[in-house]
Write a protein that holds these residues in place. Sequence first.
Motif, mmCIF file in Angstrom:
data_model
loop_
_atom_site.group_PDB
_atom_site.id
_atom_site.type_symbol
_atom_site.label_atom_id
_atom_site.label_comp_id
_atom_site.label_asym_id
_atom_site.label_seq_id
_atom_site.Cartn_x
_atom_site.Cartn_y
_atom_site.Cartn_z
ATOM 1 N N THR B 44 34.366 44.122 44.241
ATOM 2 C CA THR B 44 35.048 43.908 42.899
ATOM 3 C C THR B 44 34.518 44.610 41.809
ATOM 4 O OG1 THR B 44 35.717 41.727 43.633
ATOM 5 C CG2 THR B 44 36.051 42.211 41.394
ATOM 6 N N THR B 45 33.172 44.738 41.767
ATOM 7 C CA THR B 45 32.348 45.297 40.497
ATOM 8 C C THR B 45 32.708 46.849 40.447
ATOM 9 O OG1 THR B 45 30.490 43.867 40.894
ATOM 10 C CG2 THR B 45 29.994 45.720 39.785
ATOM 11 N N ASN B 48 36.279 47.173 39.134
ATOM 12 C CA ASN B 48 36.293 46.917 37.840
ATOM 13 C C ASN B 48 35.685 48.061 36.980
ATOM 14 O OD1 ASN B 48 37.614 44.638 38.069
ATOM 15 N ND2 ASN B 48 36.049 43.321 38.096
ATOM 16 N N LEU B 51 37.877 51.015 37.189
ATOM 17 C CA LEU B 51 39.314 50.720 36.306
ATOM 18 C C LEU B 51 38.720 50.688 34.679
ATOM 19 C CD1 LEU B 51 41.206 48.203 38.381
ATOM 20 C CD2 LEU B 51 41.696 50.547 37.941
ATOM 21 N N SER B 52 37.200 50.705 34.467
ATOM 22 C CA SER B 52 37.034 50.736 33.152
ATOM 23 C C SER B 52 36.988 49.211 32.383
ATOM 24 C CB SER B 52 37.526 51.699 32.160
ATOM 25 O OG SER B 52 36.755 52.999 31.956
ATOM 26 N N LEU B 53 37.083 48.206 33.400
ATOM 27 C CA LEU B 53 37.185 46.934 32.944
ATOM 28 C C LEU B 53 35.709 46.296 32.832
ATOM 29 C CD1 LEU B 53 39.838 45.345 35.295
ATOM 30 C CD2 LEU B 53 40.020 45.522 32.686
ATOM 31 N N LEU B 54 34.924 47.343 33.288
ATOM 32 C CA LEU B 54 33.421 46.768 33.147
ATOM 33 C C LEU B 54 32.497 48.135 32.937
ATOM 34 C CD1 LEU B 54 31.971 44.133 33.749
ATOM 35 C CD2 LEU B 54 31.793 44.960 36.276
ATOM 36 N N SER B 55 31.921 47.688 32.084
ATOM 37 C CA SER B 55 30.680 49.020 31.675
ATOM 38 C C SER B 55 29.614 48.941 32.811
ATOM 39 C CB SER B 55 29.931 48.886 30.426
ATOM 40 O OG SER B 55 29.408 47.531 30.438
ATOM 41 N N PRO B 70 37.435 53.370 28.724
ATOM 42 C CA PRO B 70 38.418 52.363 28.647
ATOM 43 C C PRO B 70 39.709 52.851 27.864
ATOM 44 C CG PRO B 70 36.156 51.694 28.081
ATOM 45 C CD PRO B 70 36.192 53.180 28.498
ATOM 46 N N TYR B 73 44.095 56.547 28.248
ATOM 47 C CA TYR B 73 45.093 55.964 28.361
ATOM 48 C C TYR B 73 46.264 56.956 29.132
ATOM 49 C CZ TYR B 73 43.729 52.852 24.502
ATOM 50 O OH TYR B 73 43.255 51.837 23.727
ATOM 51 N N LYS B 76 45.363 56.089 32.583
ATOM 52 C CA LYS B 76 45.869 54.475 33.014
ATOM 53 C C LYS B 76 47.441 54.531 33.266
ATOM 54 C CE LYS B 76 42.320 51.797 30.646
ATOM 55 N NZ LYS B 76 42.139 50.553 29.748
ATOM 56 N N LYS B 77 48.088 55.492 32.614
ATOM 57 C CA LYS B 77 49.534 55.756 33.059
ATOM 58 C C LYS B 77 49.576 55.892 34.519
ATOM 59 C CE LYS B 77 51.149 57.074 28.588
ATOM 60 N NZ LYS B 77 51.844 58.194 27.851
ATOM 61 N N VAL B 81 47.789 48.457 39.511
ATOM 62 C CA VAL B 81 46.759 47.357 40.114
ATOM 63 C C VAL B 81 47.377 46.223 40.725
ATOM 64 C CG1 VAL B 81 44.648 46.024 39.932
ATOM 65 C CG2 VAL B 81 44.886 48.198 38.687
ATOM 66 N N VAL B 82 47.173 45.876 42.022
ATOM 67 C CA VAL B 82 47.773 44.599 42.516
ATOM 68 C C VAL B 82 46.565 43.576 42.803
ATOM 69 C CG1 VAL B 82 49.204 43.492 44.338
ATOM 70 C CG2 VAL B 82 49.870 45.697 43.368
ATOM 71 N N MET B 83 46.504 42.786 41.922
ATOM 72 C CA MET B 83 45.367 41.884 42.283
ATOM 73 C C MET B 83 45.485 40.570 43.036
ATOM 74 S SD MET B 83 44.298 41.894 38.286
ATOM 75 C CE MET B 83 46.044 42.193 38.021
#
Lengths: 376, 312
Positions: B44-45, B48, B51-55, B70, B73, B76-77, B81-83
Amino acid sequence: MFFHSLKYAFITMLKNKTALIWTLIFPIALGSFMYMAFGNIYEDQALFTEVPVAVVKEKENENFEAMLKELSKEDDEQLLVVNYMEADEAKEALLDEEVVAIINMNEDIDLTIASNSYKATMVETIINEYKKQEKVITDIAKNHPENLAGVIENLADSKNFYTEKNTSDGNQDMMTNYFYAIFAMSCLFGSFGAIEKIGKLQGNVSPLGMRRCLSPNSKMISIVAEFISMITFQTIVQIIALIYFVAIGVDFGNKYPQMIGILFFGSCIGIAFGIIIGSISKLSENTKSGICISVSMVIAGMADLYANGVKDMIEHKAPIINRLNPAALISDSFYALNVYDTNERYFGNMAILGTMTVVLLIVSYLMLRRNKYASV
Amino acid sequence: MGNAIEVKNLVKRYKEILALDHFSLEVAEGEVFGLLGPNGSGKTTTINCILSLLSYDKGEIKIFGKEMKPDSYELKKNIGVVMQNVAVFDELTVYENVDYFCGLYISDKELKKKYVEEAIEFVGLEDYKKFLPKKLSGGLLRRLNIACGIAHKPKLIFFDEPTVAVDPQSRNKILEGIMQLNKEGATIVYTSHYMEEVEQICSKILIMDGGKNVAIGTKEELKKMIKNTETITVDVMNLTQEHIAKIKEIPHVYAVKYADNQLVVNCSGGKHNIVRIIDFFQNNDIAIGRVNAQQPTLNDVFLEITGKELRD
């Protein structure tokens, strides 16, 4: 993208039953309950209606009867409704609460009342005043008959040396204060919806927030869209509550545009409060809601929600609390509108609420930016 | 074709815990890439961070050859993601949910409408468009979750345990859908604890543990990495310790277990191992029952590489 976010922010807001219950149904229910509970007391105690009295005439008293006739004349200044009765009949009427007092015209003027009320006190005052003046005239006639004409002229010419003047068209009774506090509480309850909305924007709080964080848009777009939808919804809901309260007979005065201004700024501060609590990522949603409900109830209580006079006491002991308590500011703004002819205090309160909102939003934004998804 | 994802020497610390330890990864465009690992291994780390959800503390992450940040954009387009957790609005209907998430990526109204309809059709929710999520079964809800993640037709899709708690029919439908998306050109990164699913759909698999890459390859390549190449099971009665000792001496046999009248023989390499085992019983005049030979599964590979001790 902004309008797309805004559209769905409105749709989710409108379909959020919890928000609707807390911000509209609960205040309306509470207000209705208060109106039913205190409305009759208010009408009995505060709204003046003519006082029905029974008069038992055992002896002629032309002067007194003339006075009664004058006071019961049907016009704007009518004070009494006089019913001439037999003694037994009068007692029965008093017991049945058809009259407030029995005036016995015998050698003297006697008064019988069933219970203490301001109406009974008023009749007593009238009788006492009559007796006092009658005694003055009798004494003068006996001791200084040469001055009698002048004294009668002076008594007839007695006048008030003050003038009653309303500072506004508003209602200044105490019951309306409760409704001001209800609006204050209702505005602050907007914080519940805000907590939920902000939770759904944070990647580290909800899966939905995580998915939204992955979209190719600045977080600011979603935050602004959600804020606008919440403010609009909350203000409209408050206006609906205002219309309802006016419809059931609560008198808020007639400065409706300014009142909508209070509801708008009140909604802003309530939502900003929810946003800042919602931005604390380490707390669960239940804890956040608990904080909001506790704070809202306490500060609404400090703005006279549960008992009149709390706000005044705080004003005398620690006025700064009232300047910083959003509920007190909202409640005070309504009061200021209805009591003062100028809007100085109203605008001052609005400025404080607006400033507090901006500060809370800036701090919230900084907190939200700092949060990163953090699950091992 | 180039790489959809490139991760080099990624290091991520949570205070004292080293979650990712110089982790590297390459996912080629068009691949169905399986990311496996026990709980707390850093899957998960990793996702994440990608996906730039986490530094992260150190390293480099590129998506389609461009650095992922982050505010990337444009990149990101192209990502969907299917969580594992269903991420939809309870207040919105099936159609509104898909429309909302698709609308975050697609501005053109006509195109968005087309994509939304296609996504709903893709997951088979045409009859449930006006349903609220709470009215959907677990399987349908998972399918809605997928529709929300893929409606904008991303080129790179992350599936994080999308089949948790769904029935076999829905699971099959979901896996077929993932393969279909791959056929249409999407690169898939798939994480799951269901080994058979990973074996079924992934063209390349990475096993990670302790924040490190411990094995990578196709399922065949991974199976070759472990000692066990064949497990032979024989139903047989009254074997003595002497017999068992002799079986252990058969070429390529490295482990023998006998319990409850069942013999389990593990072989490493070699061909015709089963013939040699049957010959042993015939030569010793021992009657045998059912005989079964099994190639190692991905589950065997996973357990051998990551160990059998329980994780959190």
